[in-house]
Motif scaffolding. Structure first.
Motif, PDB file in Angstrom:
ATOM      1  N   GLY A 181       0.785  -1.230   0.000  1.00  0.00           N
ATOM      2  CA  GLY A 181       0.000   0.000   0.000  1.00  0.00           C
ATOM      3  C   GLY A 181       0.812   1.273   0.000  1.00  0.00           C
ATOM      4  N   TYR A 182       1.795   1.366  -0.881  1.00  0.00           N
ATOM      5  CA  TYR A 182       2.609   2.572  -1.030  1.00  0.00           C
ATOM      6  C   TYR A 182       2.601   3.023  -2.482  1.00  0.00           C
ATOM      7  CZ  TYR A 182       4.680   2.212   3.664  1.00  0.00           C
ATOM      8  OH  TYR A 182       4.879   2.187   5.015  1.00  0.00           O
ATOM      9  N   GLU A 183       3.050   4.236  -2.716  1.00  0.00           N
ATOM     10  CA  GLU A 183       3.382   4.734  -4.039  1.00  0.00           C
ATOM     11  C   GLU A 183       4.822   5.242  -3.992  1.00  0.00           C
ATOM     12  OE1 GLU A 183       0.673   7.835  -4.927  1.00  0.00           O
ATOM     13  OE2 GLU A 183       1.255   9.108  -3.228  1.00  0.00           O
ATOM     14  N   VAL A 184       5.496   5.312  -5.134  1.00  0.00           N
ATOM     15  CA  VAL A 184       6.923   5.618  -5.130  1.00  0.00           C
ATOM     16  C   VAL A 184       7.265   6.606  -6.235  1.00  0.00           C
ATOM     17  CG1 VAL A 184       7.478   3.646  -6.624  1.00  0.00           C
ATOM     18  CG2 VAL A 184       9.251   4.624  -5.124  1.00  0.00           C
ATOM     19  N   ASP A 185       8.219   7.501  -5.907  1.00  0.00           N
ATOM     20  CA  ASP A 185       8.819   8.415  -6.876  1.00  0.00           C
ATOM     21  C   ASP A 185      10.288   8.050  -7.017  1.00  0.00           C
ATOM     22  OD1 ASP A 185       6.449   9.968  -7.178  1.00  0.00           O
ATOM     23  OD2 ASP A 185       6.923  11.005  -5.301  1.00  0.00           O
ATOM     24  N   PHE A 186      10.794   8.089  -8.231  1.00  0.00           N
ATOM     25  CA  PHE A 186      12.184   7.711  -8.490  1.00  0.00           C
ATOM     26  C   PHE A 186      13.027   8.950  -8.809  1.00  0.00           C
ATOM     27  CE2 PHE A 186       9.660   3.972  -9.663  1.00  0.00           C
ATOM     28  CZ  PHE A 186      10.275   3.007  -8.875  1.00  0.00           C
ATOM     29  N   THR A 187      14.183   9.003  -8.198  1.00  0.00           N
ATOM     30  CA  THR A 187      15.124  10.088  -8.437  1.00  0.00           C
ATOM     31  C   THR A 187      16.519   9.575  -8.106  1.00  0.00           C
ATOM     32  OG1 THR A 187      15.646  12.404  -7.912  1.00  0.00           O
ATOM     33  CG2 THR A 187      14.772  11.060  -6.123  1.00  0.00           C
ATOM     34  N   GLY A 188      17.442  10.451  -7.752  1.00  0.00           N
ATOM     35  CA  GLY A 188      18.787  10.004  -7.406  1.00  0.00           C
ATOM     36  C   GLY A 188      19.714  11.166  -7.156  1.00  0.00           C
ATOM     37  N   VAL A 189      20.947  10.874  -6.812  1.00  0.00           N
ATOM     38  CA  VAL A 189      22.009  11.873  -6.628  1.00  0.00           C
ATOM     39  C   VAL A 189      23.261  11.372  -7.326  1.00  0.00           C
ATOM     40  CG1 VAL A 189      21.108  12.782  -4.437  1.00  0.00           C
ATOM     41  CG2 VAL A 189      22.700  10.861  -4.412  1.00  0.00           C
ATOM     42  N   GLY A 190      24.119  12.302  -7.664  1.00  0.00           N
ATOM     43  CA  GLY A 190      25.341  11.952  -8.393  1.00  0.00           C
ATOM     44  C   GLY A 190      25.103  12.025  -9.889  1.00  0.00           C
ATOM     45  N   GLN A 191      25.206  13.241 -10.432  1.00  0.00           N
ATOM     46  CA  GLN A 191      24.934  13.437 -11.852  1.00  0.00           C
ATOM     47  C   GLN A 191      26.022  12.798 -12.709  1.00  0.00           C
ATOM     48  OE1 GLN A 191      22.523  14.931 -13.584  1.00  0.00           O
ATOM     49  NE2 GLN A 191      21.316  16.083 -12.082  1.00  0.00           N
TER      50      GLN A 191
END
Length: 430
Positions: A181-191
């Protein structure tokens, strides 16, 4: 060309968490796999957090660094109404512990790649199915970025059990969302270097999970049949000083009262001495004088009005006319008979302290609370009716000169502070 990161990659991961906490005003945070507590040491300065918890399977590593989480001296010298409790545990993220339920945020920074795939499944069940935090931040290496590191073969760390591509990470994350029962957003660090970001993605990929329904849906999960499991070992706990603690509030308030009472007394006495000196100089130039008793009474009245008004205007920025109208707020002398000698005190009404000293009024709330707290403080001497703080006038016993007698306004004081010869000499001068 080997990629370089500025700031360093670990600092970017930590800053990502800090920005999330600041943006969402997160109050309860648990860092899973806290290791040497480096993230916790940064989060402790963000006073929106009220409970900060770290968990790691390596208790020895935690113990080496945990004392760096202790409050710095300024927290004790100037406590605020903010409150913070820090707890550190030794335990595995694949085990359930009821003390970790109901958090606003759980962070898993570069953790899951150290688990076997079977343990990742148990981790998912424990974190998302049992702990059910409102939000979860998971960061893990992006294996698609690895070719940009010259000479790297295999995984980035010898203890890594796997390193996922972006597609593999996304597949796991979406499965978790569906099951718990979750939703998720994807991102990151370190270009990545210019022109390669779309092809390889971030060096550390991050999934930010939000529980569907937020806090309300978490509360519904905690029934009476919840398992009270205590699998972790508490290694460290500390409460930061806070004015919500009544003992600390009392200590700070008493300190402020004593400081300002002494300050107001000193200013008041200084103004009275200045006025007395000016009046004596005028009389000694031959101007008409009143009788001794009448002169003392008139001098006392003038001195009190002058010193109180000046003290109020200089110390607290209040108008002279406003303060002189507060007859019940005037500072005054009072004598207290000791076992062998008379002591003189300056009486500083609580109303003066409350109206003129913003921190005293802010800490106490109202005059009734101020009186109640001070009555239970043995280090504060109050008048018999509890309406004023008594601050001893040390100069009365130490000097005992004619000016002190004139200033006192109490005829009986002459029996203790002046000899007959001194009184006769004073009359002659008049």
């Amino acid at each position: 060309m080997e990629p370089t990161f500025s700031p360093p990659l670990h600092m970017q991961r930590h800053q990502f968490v800090i920005d999330f906490v600041k943006r969402n005003k997160t109050q309860k945070v648990v860092d899973l796999g806290c290791s040497e507590c480096s993230l916790l040491k940064k989060l402790k300065f963000h006073r929106e957090i009220e409970l900060l918890v770290g968990v790691d399977i390596n208790g020895a590593k935690v113990k080496r660094k945990m004392h760096g989480l202790a409050p710095i001296s300024s927290y004790y010298l100037q406590p605020t109404y903010d409150q913070l409790r820090i707890e550190l545990y030794q335990g595995s993220v694949t085990q359930k512990d009821v003390r970790l339920r109901g958090f606003d945020l759980a962070t898993c920074i570069e953790l899951i790649e150290h688990l076997t795939l079977a343990d990742v499944e148990r981790f998912s069940e424990v974190v998302f199915g049992y702990m059910t935090p409102v939000a979860v931040i998971v960061s893990t290496p992006n294996s698609e970025f690895n070719p940009l590191f010259p000479g790297l073969t295999g995984f980035r760390h010898s203890d890594h059990k796997f390193e996922w591509t972006r597609a593999e990470f996304k597949s796991w994350a979406l499965k978790v969302c569906l099951e718990y029962g979750y939703e998720v957003d994807f991102t990151g660090v370190g270009q990545a270097p210019p022109g390669q970001q779309e092809r390889v993605g971030f060096c550390s990929q991050i999934g930010v999970f939000h529980r569907l329904g937020g806090r309300d849906s978490c509360d519904m999960l905690y029934g009476d049949d919840a398992e009270d499991m205590f699998s972790y070992t508490l290694l460290y706990s500390i409460n930061y000083p806070s004015l919500r603690d009544q003992n600390i509030l009392r200590r700070v308030l008493v300190s402020e009262v004593l400081y300002w009472a002494e300050k107001l007394k000193g200013r008041w006495l200084e103004q009275k001495r200045d006025y007395s000196f000016t009046l004596c100089q005028t009389e000694r130039r031959g101007e008409e004088c009143l009788g001794v008793s009448e002169r003392r009474m008139e001098m006392e009245n003038k001195q009190t009005a002058y010193a109180t008004a000046a003290c109020g205007a200089e110390m607290c920025g209040r108008g002279v006319a406003e303060d002189t109208e507060r007859k019940d707020e005037e500072l005054s002398w009072t004598n207290v008979q000791g076992q062998h000698e008379l002591h003189r005190f300056v009486s500083v009404p609580l109303a003066v302290l409350w109206y003129r000293c913003p921190k005293v009024s802010a800490l106490s709330g109202n005059l009734t609370n101020l009186k109640h707290i001070l009555m239970e403080a043995p280090e504060v001497k109050l008048s018999q009716d509890g309406s004023a703080v008594l601050v001893q006038d040390q100069g009365f016993e130490e000097k005992g000169d004619c000016n002190d007698l004139e200033d006192s306004g109490y005829a009986e004081a002459s029996q203790y502070s002046h000899s007959d010869e001194q009184e006769e000499a004073w009359d002659t001068n008049v």
